[in-house]
Every structure is written in C-alpha cells, then in structure tokens.
Design a protein around this motif. Structure first.
Motif, PDB file in Angstrom:
ATOM      1  N   THR A  25       1.034  -1.337  -0.033  1.00 57.90           N
ATOM      2  CA  THR A  25       0.001  -0.025   0.046  1.00 57.90           C
ATOM      3  C   THR A  25       0.799   1.430  -0.042  1.00 57.90           C
ATOM      4  O   THR A  25       0.379   2.180  -0.661  1.00 57.90           O
ATOM      5  CB  THR A  25      -0.658  -0.011   1.071  1.00 57.90           C
ATOM      6  OG1 THR A  25      -0.247  -0.202   2.416  1.00 57.90           O
ATOM      7  CG2 THR A  25      -1.954  -1.123   1.007  1.00 57.90           C
ATOM      8  N   GLU A  29       0.348   4.094  -2.897  1.00 55.94           N
ATOM      9  CA  GLU A  29      -0.007   5.432  -2.735  1.00 55.94           C
ATOM     10  C   GLU A  29       1.227   6.200  -3.201  1.00 55.94           C
ATOM     11  O   GLU A  29       0.701   7.512  -3.623  1.00 55.94           O
ATOM     12  CB  GLU A  29       0.103   5.725  -0.981  1.00 55.94           C
ATOM     13  CG  GLU A  29      -1.197   4.955  -0.422  1.00 55.94           C
ATOM     14  CD  GLU A  29      -1.151   5.202   1.242  1.00 55.94           C
ATOM     15  OE1 GLU A  29      -0.148   5.821   1.488  1.00 55.94           O
ATOM     16  OE2 GLU A  29      -2.070   4.940   1.768  1.00 55.94           O
ATOM     17  N   ARG A  33       0.190   9.118  -6.065  1.00 56.21           N
ATOM     18  CA  ARG A  33       0.650  10.706  -5.952  1.00 56.21           C
ATOM     19  C   ARG A  33       1.554  11.090  -7.031  1.00 56.21           C
ATOM     20  O   ARG A  33       1.337  12.130  -7.612  1.00 56.21           O
ATOM     21  CB  ARG A  33       1.213  10.845  -4.657  1.00 56.21           C
ATOM     22  CG  ARG A  33       0.106  10.663  -3.516  1.00 56.21           C
ATOM     23  CD  ARG A  33       0.728  11.435  -2.283  1.00 56.21           C
ATOM     24  NE  ARG A  33       1.785  10.492  -1.534  1.00 56.21           N
ATOM     25  CZ  ARG A  33       1.843   9.603  -0.903  1.00 56.21           C
ATOM     26  NH1 ARG A  33       0.617   9.032  -0.371  1.00 56.21           N
ATOM     27  NH2 ARG A  33       2.797   8.949  -0.317  1.00 56.21           N
ATOM     28  N   ARG A  65      -9.500   0.836  -2.311  1.00 54.21           N
ATOM     29  CA  ARG A  65      -9.430   2.007  -1.287  1.00 54.21           C
ATOM     30  C   ARG A  65      -8.160   2.835  -1.072  1.00 54.21           C
ATOM     31  O   ARG A  65      -8.193   3.981  -0.951  1.00 54.21           O
ATOM     32  CB  ARG A  65      -9.758   1.212   0.251  1.00 54.21           C
ATOM     33  CG  ARG A  65     -11.174   0.695   0.230  1.00 54.21           C
ATOM     34  CD  ARG A  65     -11.623   0.175   1.367  1.00 54.21           C
ATOM     35  NE  ARG A  65     -12.788  -0.658   1.383  1.00 54.21           N
ATOM     36  CZ  ARG A  65     -13.962   0.090   1.341  1.00 54.21           C
ATOM     37  NH1 ARG A  65     -13.904   1.364   1.698  1.00 54.21           N
ATOM     38  NH2 ARG A  65     -15.194  -0.651   1.330  1.00 54.21           N
ATOM     39  N   THR A  66      -7.147   2.313  -1.331  1.00 56.19           N
ATOM     40  CA  THR A  66      -5.699   2.813  -1.271  1.00 56.19           C
ATOM     41  C   THR A  66      -5.630   4.019  -2.390  1.00 56.19           C
ATOM     42  O   THR A  66      -5.106   5.020  -2.113  1.00 56.19           O
ATOM     43  CB  THR A  66      -4.683   1.767  -1.265  1.00 56.19           C
ATOM     44  OG1 THR A  66      -4.778   0.805  -0.280  1.00 56.19           O
ATOM     45  CG2 THR A  66      -3.330   2.457  -1.264  1.00 56.19           C
ATOM     46  N   VAL A  68      -7.973   5.383  -4.170  1.00 53.65           N
ATOM     47  CA  VAL A  68      -8.898   6.578  -3.744  1.00 53.65           C
ATOM     48  C   VAL A  68      -8.535   7.450  -2.836  1.00 53.65           C
ATOM     49  O   VAL A  68      -8.410   8.733  -3.189  1.00 53.65           O
ATOM     50  CB  VAL A  68     -10.262   5.851  -3.506  1.00 53.65           C
ATOM     51  CG1 VAL A  68     -11.186   7.202  -3.112  1.00 53.65           C
ATOM     52  CG2 VAL A  68     -10.965   5.400  -4.800  1.00 53.65           C
ATOM     53  N   ARG A  69      -7.986   7.006  -1.705  1.00 53.28           N
ATOM     54  CA  ARG A  69      -7.326   7.645  -0.522  1.00 53.28           C
ATOM     55  C   ARG A  69      -6.105   8.622  -1.189  1.00 53.28           C
ATOM     56  O   ARG A  69      -6.199   9.776  -0.914  1.00 53.28           O
ATOM     57  CB  ARG A  69      -6.996   6.878   0.653  1.00 53.28           C
ATOM     58  CG  ARG A  69      -6.467   7.541   1.787  1.00 53.28           C
ATOM     59  CD  ARG A  69      -6.131   6.900   3.087  1.00 53.28           C
ATOM     60  NE  ARG A  69      -5.032   5.808   2.762  1.00 53.28           N
ATOM     61  CZ  ARG A  69      -5.465   4.402   2.577  1.00 53.28           C
ATOM     62  NH1 ARG A  69      -6.497   3.966   2.746  1.00 53.28           N
ATOM     63  NH2 ARG A  69      -4.193   3.536   2.275  1.00 53.28           N
ATOM     64  N   ALA A  70      -5.260   7.812  -1.862  1.00 49.58           N
ATOM     65  CA  ALA A  70      -4.105   8.563  -2.479  1.00 49.58           C
ATOM     66  C   ALA A  70      -4.522   9.715  -3.442  1.00 49.58           C
ATOM     67  O   ALA A  70      -3.534  10.686  -3.520  1.00 49.58           O
ATOM     68  CB  ALA A  70      -3.013   7.618  -2.798  1.00 49.58           C
ATOM     69  N   ASP A  72      -7.258  11.573  -3.647  1.00 46.39           N
ATOM     70  CA  ASP A  72      -7.799  12.337  -2.610  1.00 46.39           C
ATOM     71  C   ASP A  72      -8.662  13.725  -3.582  1.00 46.39           C
ATOM     72  O   ASP A  72      -8.603  14.602  -3.116  1.00 46.39           O
ATOM     73  CB  ASP A  72      -6.527  13.122  -2.163  1.00 46.39           C
ATOM     74  CG  ASP A  72      -6.880  14.214  -0.994  1.00 46.39           C
ATOM     75  OD1 ASP A  72      -7.857  13.924  -0.313  1.00 46.39           O
ATOM     76  OD2 ASP A  72      -6.304  15.018  -0.725  1.00 46.39           O
ATOM     77  N   ALA A  99     -15.859   1.434  -2.135  1.00 42.22           N
ATOM     78  CA  ALA A  99     -14.487   1.990  -2.127  1.00 42.22           C
ATOM     79  C   ALA A  99     -14.232   3.468  -2.307  1.00 42.22           C
ATOM     80  O   ALA A  99     -13.193   3.924  -2.113  1.00 42.22           O
ATOM     81  CB  ALA A  99     -13.495   0.760  -2.574  1.00 42.22           C
ATOM     82  N   GLY A 100     -15.164   3.881  -3.072  1.00 43.60           N
ATOM     83  CA  GLY A 100     -14.953   5.549  -3.394  1.00 43.60           C
ATOM     84  C   GLY A 100     -14.942   5.418  -4.727  1.00 43.60           C
ATOM     85  O   GLY A 100     -14.334   6.700  -5.423  1.00 43.60           O
TER      86      GLY A 100
END
Length: 308
Positions: A25, A29, A33, A65-66, A68-70, A72, A99-100
C-alpha cells in the motif's frame, strides 16, 4: 459524474506487491501521488496492468481504497469490475463504488461463453447495479469477444454506458467507433489503450488514452496530450516517437508470458525510478531480473528517466 469528465491521460495503475505477494500500500500510494502530480487526468485501477485477475476480492478492495485515498479527489478513479459472470461483476462493481471509485469499467464475461445478446444484457445489468458511470472495457485478447461499435454506441445513447476503453489493438475498428460515436452525437468517451500510436488516435478523435507505459513516464504522456490539444502535431509526433522508443521495454523478455513481459517491464522501470519498492509479480508470474531487467533499465535511462 458527466461523461465529459472522462478524458485525457488515464493510466492503468500498477499494483505494487511486497516480496511476499501482499499489496504494497505504501508503494501504491506513492505511485498514485506521482501520477497525479505529473498531471494525469484520471486513474484506472484493477485493469490488466493492475493484475486484477490474480488478486483476491480482499486484495482488490484494498487496492481500490488505497488508490482513492491517495488520489484525494484530485482526479476521478475508475475501477475495473472484471470477473467471470454478471452476478460476480455486479458484486465487484458495487464493492468499487463502496471503496469510493467514481466509475467502473466492465468487460464481457470472462469465463462464461455468451453470445452478443447475452453480453448486452450483462452490460445493462451491471450498469443498473451501480449509480456511477460504467465504461465498457473492450479487450478481446482476454475475453475472446470483440464488442461491436453499433452495440456500444446504442448503449451510450441510452445512457447505459459512459465510455469505452479500447484495448483491442484494432485501430481500424477504433476509428470506425469514433466515427459512429460522432455521428450519434458523441454519447461515449472513447479511450485507446494503444501506447505507441496515441498521437494518431488523438488526431482521429479519441477522447483520451489509458497507457500502461504512463506508469513509467506519466509526464511524457501528459506532454503528448497537451501538444495534441494545442494542435502542435509535429511536436506531438516527436514526443510519441520518444515514448515508442521507451515502449521497447516490453519486448525485452522474449519467451516469457505476456503479463511478465508487459506488466513486468513496467514494474522493473518503475522500481528503478524509485516509484515502487519491488518488482514482484502476482503468483505464479515471476518478476523480470538479471540481464533482462538491466536492458529495461538502459532503455529507461535513454528516455531520460534515470540518472547516470
């Protein structure tokens, strides 16, 4: 999300793995990015380049999920809902939304042997199962069926599909799809997955590209896109020529599987650039190493992506 949101450079993101075969992960990420900072216009996770077929459902959820979070919220994230039959694909599509993911990409069923009427019902059912846009993922080398232009455009016109990710390698068929889509009022966002002819595909009217090689040189594809949008076609061709020379990395593992040669070469180059921590491939595929990896590194260096 409007269909017009989907355009430009949308890399199919690698799935970095630890040497033990688990999802890395931290590397994922970092890679996400990096891609977003390079100016890409979207991300496609859990496609062929993301080794989706090798991952468990738990691993797929973690990847989505990872990413989507990264990301942002800076760019839309499209997730691949790729599985054997409609019920499983719909289940995966719902998991991606949870998960987004902003949209899902769907192939024809992978194991089931369906006729085209059944494939149409499959696409309609998956689209009805989620409240995000659905893109058709046309990849006959994996599913052994080519999605016809008339079906895709009709489903686009009805609002069932928002776009098409064309990985058929059939540029004549893609040009016919672009023409048919334009004649119908352009209901679909059309993406080519053909890394080495992006300039030509943009010239004929593609809305964007999903190039696995963008994991290696995202900035180059963004430059190519910007030049094409500005109508600087000679400069765009020069940038495409440089990227085509870089694409030679996928031909360095003669005798290996397509997944090892293609995705494996991307991982070697990304690893040498410090974007991911390991070249590990999903079992049973073995990572590229030794002289093969060194040749890939030299091509990467010649493209200006490595120091020394």
């Amino acid at each position: 999300m409007a269909t017009s949101t989907f355009r430009g450079i949308v890399p199919p993101v690698l799935t970095p793995l630890t040497p033990e075969g688990e999802i890395d992960t931290a590397s994922l990420e970092r890679l996400v990015r990096h891609l977003v900072d390079a100016g890409v216009h979207g991300l496609f996770v859990l496609g062929s380049t993301g080794e989706v077929a090798y991952l468990t459902d738990v691993q797929r959820d973690l990847v989505a999920r990872t990413a989507v979070r990264a990301a942002d919220g800076r760019v839309p994230v499209i997730g691949g809902a790729i599985d054997l039959t409609t019920a499983r694909v719909a289940d995966r599509a719902r998991a991606l939304v949870d998960a987004g993911a902003d949209a899902v990409a769907v192939t024809a069923p992978v194991y089931a042997i369906n006729d085209m009427a059944e494939i149409e019902r499959h696409l309609r059912a998956v689209a009805a199962a989620v409240e995000v846009p659905v893109l058709a993922y046309d990849i006959p080398v994996r599913v052994h069926r080519k999605l016809p232009a008339d079906l895709l455009v009709r489903l686009g016109g009805e609002g069932v599909l928002a776009g098409v990710k064309d990985s058929s390698g059939d540029d004549v068929a893609f040009r016919r799809l672009v023409a048919a889509n334009a004649a119908a009022g352009s209901p679909l966002a059309l993406f080519t997955g053909h890394e080495a002819v992006v300039d030509g595909m943009l010239l004929l009217g593609a809305d964007g590209v999903v190039p696995g090689l963008a994991n290696v040189d995202a900035a180059g594809y963004v430059r190519l896109w910007d030049l094409a949008q500005a109508g600087k076609w000679d400069d765009a061709r020069a940038e495409q020529d440089r990227l085509a020379a870089l694409f030679e990395i996928v031909f360095q593992a003669q005798g290996r599987s397509g997944d090892a040669a293609g995705v494996g070469s991307f991982k070697v180059s990304a690893h040498r650039q410090g974007l991911i921590d390991s070249t590990t491939m999903a079992f049973p595929v073995e990572a590229l190493d030794g002289e093969t990896a060194d040749r890939i590194a030299e091509i990467t260096r010649a493209a200006g992506l490595l120091d020394g």
